[in-house]
Write an enzyme that holds these catalytic residues in place. Structure first.
Site, PDB file in Angstrom:
ATOM      1  N   CYS A   1      40.360  69.339  77.132  1.00 29.82           N
ATOM      2  CA  CYS A   1      40.156  70.495  76.644  1.00 29.82           C
ATOM      3  C   CYS A   1      41.455  71.057  76.179  1.00 29.82           C
ATOM      4  CB  CYS A   1      39.614  71.694  77.467  1.00 29.82           C
ATOM      5  SG  CYS A   1      38.100  71.676  77.815  1.00 29.82           S
TER       6      CYS A   1
ATOM      7  N   CYS B   1      33.375  72.349  81.156  1.00 27.99           N
ATOM      8  CA  CYS B   1      34.075  72.595  79.791  1.00 27.99           C
ATOM      9  C   CYS B   1      34.257  71.685  78.559  1.00 27.99           C
ATOM     10  CB  CYS B   1      35.263  73.457  80.051  1.00 27.99           C
ATOM     11  SG  CYS B   1      36.399  72.523  81.110  1.00 27.99           S
TER      12      CYS B   1
ATOM     13  N   HIS C   1      48.536  77.609  82.789  1.00 31.47           N
ATOM     14  CA  HIS C   1      47.374  77.049  82.401  1.00 31.47           C
ATOM     15  C   HIS C   1      47.195  76.304  81.147  1.00 31.47           C
ATOM     16  CE1 HIS C   1      42.701  76.417  81.607  1.00 31.47           C
ATOM     17  NE2 HIS C   1      42.720  76.079  82.840  1.00 31.47           N
TER      18      HIS C   1
ATOM     19  N   GLU D   1      46.092  73.327  86.779  1.00 30.57           N
ATOM     20  CA  GLU D   1      45.533  72.950  85.316  1.00 30.57           C
ATOM     21  C   GLU D   1      46.580  72.862  84.176  1.00 30.57           C
ATOM     22  OE1 GLU D   1      40.772  72.684  85.693  1.00 30.57           O
ATOM     23  OE2 GLU D   1      41.460  74.622  85.255  1.00 30.57           O
TER      24      GLU D   1
ATOM     25  N   HIS E   1      41.565  84.777  80.288  1.00 26.96           N
ATOM     26  CA  HIS E   1      41.410  83.406  79.978  1.00 26.96           C
ATOM     27  C   HIS E   1      41.172  83.556  78.256  1.00 26.96           C
ATOM     28  CE1 HIS E   1      40.381  79.179  78.947  1.00 26.96           C
ATOM     29  NE2 HIS E   1      40.025  78.876  79.929  1.00 26.96           N
TER      30      HIS E   1
ATOM     31  N   HIS F   1      36.216  85.778  83.100  1.00 19.96           N
ATOM     32  CA  HIS F   1      35.893  85.075  81.736  1.00 19.96           C
ATOM     33  C   HIS F   1      34.927  85.934  80.884  1.00 19.96           C
ATOM     34  CE1 HIS F   1      37.594  81.810  84.398  1.00 19.96           C
ATOM     35  NE2 HIS F   1      37.401  80.926  83.249  1.00 19.96           N
TER      36      HIS F   1
END
Length: 659
Positions: A357, A423, A287, A339, A213, A161
C-alpha cells in the site's frame, strides 16, 4: 462514459488532470496485468470479502454481528485505537472493512469496464444496495459505528478510520459511476459527504476534526471533479489546512470521551503526520501509507488552488523521502513496528516492511505532483514505484499477494491468499485496473505522456476530439511510436517524458529529427504544433543496464550493488542460479547481457553475467577458520524484481556483493 464537468476551483490554467480510466485503452505489459485483475483478482477480492464475512457487517437485513470483545486489550479506548480485530459470538469484524469494500468496488468497476462480467456486476450492485439501506436519514454511513459500536460516531477520529472508510467508499463510487454509468453509490456518498461537511469544518459549532488515517482528502477531490461541486473541494482543503493545528483536536476529543490524550499507543502524533500543520512539515515521518495519502491530498489541493505554500512543503518532503528513506525498488517504510519510517538511511533488506500500500501511495503522490506540470523528478519515481515496489505485491496470475516487500529472502517469505488486515490486495488491484489514468494527463492546451507502452488515449483539445495511440514493447524495449488522430487540425503541446536513466534518447516528428536539448525542460520534451491526422512521433529511449550503488550512509548496502535496466530493478532468485544468492559476487569487470525470455514468467528480459560463488569445500564441521572461502566461476541470472516468488519458494536477493 467520461466524467462530468470539473469543479470550478480557480485552478491554474496549466494544471494537469489525469484522463479518466474509460478514456484510455491499455495493452501490452500493463494490458496483461489489467487483464489478470479483470479476469481473476476482481472476483477473488469479492469472494474473499465474503469469506471474511464482511457483508454480515454491512447488511442491515441480517442480525448485528453481536457483542464484540476486544482481544488486544480490555480498555475501550485501546480497543478503539487498535481498530484491528474483534471477536464476537458470530463473527470476527474490523472497523476498516468499509474501506476494503470500497477498494474492492473500485477494482471491480474498472475491471467491468475492461471486461464484461455480469455476475460480478450483480454482486457489486447488491453490496451497493446494502449500503443504500444502511445509510441513515441524515446521510451518515459507517457499518462499524452503526452495527458494532452504535452511539459513538464522531468520537474518535484519531484511531477509528471513520473518515478513511468514507474516503475509500467515495473513490469506489466515483469509479463505479465512471465505468458503468450507475450513480446510486455516487448519490449515497454525496449524501454522506454533505453530512460530514455539516459536522466537521471551520464554521462555528462544528467539530474542528480530521482523520487519523488520511484518505478522505484525495477522495473528496475526486468527488468534486466528477460532480462539479466546489463544496467537496473546499472540504478537502479544510482537512488539509486544519491538520496539526493547535489546540490539537485529537487531544480535545480524547478528553471529551474520558481518555488521557497521553495514553496514545504510538506516543507521538508524528505517526499520523498531525504533529504540526502540514505547511511546516519538512520531514517524512510516521506511518508510510498515511503519509503518502496525506501528501497526495496536499498535491491535489496545491494543484486546484494554485497554492505555492503547499507546493513548497511538498517539495521538501519529496526531497527528504527520495534522498534518505526510499528503497531502490520504490518501496518505503522499513519498520513493521509503526508500518513506517524510522531514521535517515535506515533501509534493511531482509526485514524491510515496504508495504504494498505504501508503494501504491507513492504512485498516487507522484501522479498528483504531476498535476502542477510535467516534471520527470516525479514521473521517474512514479514509474520506479509502479514497475517494482507496487506490482511485486500481486502475483503474475492475479491471485496471490504480498503485504511486505523485502529486498532479500531466505525462501520463507511467500505470497498469501488473504490477510487479517486486507488493505493491500484491493489497493494493488484498483491501481492496476486504473493504470490508464497514470499514463496521461490533460491541461487546457497540452497533453502529457508520463508512461510508455501500448495504449490509446481519447481526449478533447479546444473542442476537437483527438485519439493518440502508443505502440511499444516497453518496458522491454525503448522504442515508442505515437500516432495522433485529431478529427480536425488542432494546436496543442505534447509533453513526452525523457527518463533520467536514458541518456541518449532520440526524437523524430513525421520522420524529422528533433534536437531534444532545445525543447526539453524538467525532463519533458515539449512539442508544440498544429497536429493533423496521421502525425507520427518516434521516441527511442536507450535502455542501459546499470549498476546501482547506495549512499555510504546506508550501512545495509555497503559493498553491494543492484542491477537495473530501464525502469526495472532486478533481483537474483534461487530458481535461476546454481549457487545461493548470498554467496554470489558480481565482478565490476563482468559484462552483463540482456536476453528476452518469452517462456519465462510470462515473458521477461533477464540479465545474465559471469560471477563468483563462495564454495563450502574444506569447511567440514567448522563454523570459522583463518582462510577465506574458495570461489568458483558461475553464471548469474537476474529477473525483474516484480516477478519474484511466482515459482517454487526460494531465496532472493536484490543487493549483490560487489567485486
Amino acid at each position: 462514459m467520461t466524467a462530468s464537468p470539473s469543479a470550478k476551483t480557480g485552478k491554474p490554467k496549466l494544471a494537469f488532470r489525469p484522463l479518466p480510466v474509460p478514456q484510455v485503452d491499455v495493452h501490452g505489459f500493463w494490458g496483461d496485468r489489467a487483464d489478470a485483475v479483470a479476469t481473476r483478482t476482481a472476483d477473488i477480492l469479492y469472494e474473499r470479502c465474503v469469506e471474511a464475512r464482511m457483508l454480515e457487517q454491512i447488511d442491515p437485513d441480517r442480525p448485528s454481528p453481536g457483542i464484540v470483545i476486544p482481544f488486544h486489550s480490555p480498555s475501550p479506548d485501546e480497543a478503539d485505537r487498535q481498530g484491528a480485530e474483534f471477536t464476537g459470538s458470530t463473527v470476527t469484524t474490523q472497523m476498516f472493512w468499509d474501506s476494503d469494500l470500497g477498494k474492492t468496488i473500485e477494482t471491480a468497476a474498472y475491471s467491468l469496464y475492461r471486461r464484461k462480467n455480469p455476475e460480478l456486476e450483480k454482486k457489486i450492485d447488491a453490496v451497493i444496495d446494502m449500503y443504500g439501506k444502511l445509510q441513515q436519514e441524515d446521510g451518515y454511513l459507517s457499518s462499524w459505528y452503526q452495527r458494532i459500536q452504535p452511539g459513538k460516531r464522531w468520537t474518535n477520529l484519531r484511531d477509528c478510520h471513520e473518515l478513511y472508510c468514507a474516503g475509500h467508499l467515495i473513490e469506489g463510487a466515483v469509479a463505479y459511476y465512471q465505468a458503468t454509468g450507475k450513480r446510486k453509490l455516487l448519490d449515497i456518498m454525496c449524501r454522506y459527504a454533505d453530512h460530514i461537511a455539516s459536522v466537521l469544518g471551520p464554521e462555528p459549532g462544528k467539530k474542528k476534526g480530521y482523520c487519523g488515517h488520511e484518505e478522505i482528502e484525495l477522495a473528496l477531490v475526486k468527488l468534486a471533479r466528477v460532480t462539479g461541486e466546489q463544496k467537496y473541494m473546499d472540504l478537502a482543503k479544510y482537512f488539509i489546512d486544519q491538520r496539526g493545528q493547535q489546540p490539537h483536536y485529537f487531544d480535545e476529543e480524547a478528553r471529551a470521551r474520558g481518555a488521557d490524550p497521553k495514553a496514545y499507543h504510538f506516543k507521538t502524533y508524528e505517526y499520523s503526520q498531525s504533529h504540526i500543520p502540514v505547511r511546516e512539515q519538512h520531514k517524512v515521518v510516521g506511518h508510510a501509507v498515511r503519509a503518502m495519502y496525506l501528501y497526495s491530498g496536499m498535491a491535489d489541493i496545491a494543484t486546484e488552488y494554485g497554492d505555492d505554500t503547499l507546493r513548497a512543503a511538498l517539495d521538501l518532503l519529496w526531497d527528504d523521502l527520495t534522498t534518505k528513506s526510499l528503497y531502490v525498488t520504490g518501496g518505503l517504510g522499513p519498520s513493521a513496528h509503526n508500518e513506517g519510517f524510522t531514521s535517515d538511511y535506515d533501509l534493511p533488506n531482509e526485514s524491510a516492511y515496504a508495504e504494498t500500500c505504501a508503494a501504491v501511495g507513492l504512485v498516487f503522490w507522484a501522479s498528483r505532483m504531476l498535476g502542477m506540470g510535467p516534471n520527470a523528478r516525479y514521473a521517474d519515481m512514479m514509474e520506479r514505484a509502479l514497475y517494482n515496489g507496487s506490482i511485486s505485491g500481486l502475483s503474475l496470475d492475479g491471485s496471490l499477494f504480498f503485504y511486505e516487500n523485502p529486498l532479500e529472502s531466505r525462501g520463507k517469505h511467500n505470497r498469501w491468499k488473504w490477510h487479517r488486515c486486507p488493505c493491500c490486495p484491493p489497493n494493488i488491484g484498483r491501481m492496476v485496473a486504473s493504470i490508464g489514468s497514470y499514463i496521461y494527463s490533460l491541461a487546457d492546451d497540452a497533453l502529457a505522456v508520463h508512461l510508455y507502452g501500448d495504449s490509446t488515449a481519447r481526449f478533447d483539445m479546444s473542442g476537437v476530439p483527438v485519439s493518440l495511440t502508443q505502440t511499444s514493447r516497453y518496458p522491454w524495449d525503448g522504442a515508442v511510436e505515437i500516432t495522433l488522430e485529431p478529427q480536425a487540425p488542432v494546436e496543442f503541446t505534447l509533453h513526452l517524458r525523457i527518463p533520467a536513466w536514458s541518456a541518449n534518447a532520440q526524437l523524430k516528428v513525421n520522420g524529422e529529427a528533433i534536437k531534444l536539448a532545445e525543447i526539453t525542460s524538467d525532463g519533458y520534451a515539449a512539442i508544440k504544433r498544429t497536429w493533423k491526422k496521421g502525425d507520427q512521433v518516434r521516441l527511442d529511449l536507450e535502455m542501459p543496464i546499470e549498476r546501482l550503488y547506495a549512499n555510504p550512509q546506508v550501512r545495509q548496502d555497503a559493498g553491494r550493488v543492484a542491477l537495473s535496466r530501464g525502469p526495472l530493478i532486478y533481483c537474483v532468485e534461487a530458481s535461476d542460479n546454481d549457487s545461493q544468492p548470498h554467496r554470489l559476487t558480481l565482478p565490476r569487470t563482468a559484462t552483463i547481457e540482456a536476453q528476452h525470455r518469452p517462456e519465462l514468467l510470462g515473458g521477461v528480459v533477464t540479465l545474465s553475467t559471469a560471477a563468483l560463488a563462495d564454495v563450502s569445500d574444506g569447511w567440514q564441521d567448522r563454523l570459522y577458520r583463518p582462510e577465506p572461502p574458495a570461489t568458483a566461476q558461475t553464471r548469474l541470472t537476474a529477473i525483474p524484481y516484480f516477478a519474484w516468488d511466482n515459482r517454487e519458494p526460494g531465496e532472493m536477493l536484490v543487493w549483490l556483493r560487489d567485486g
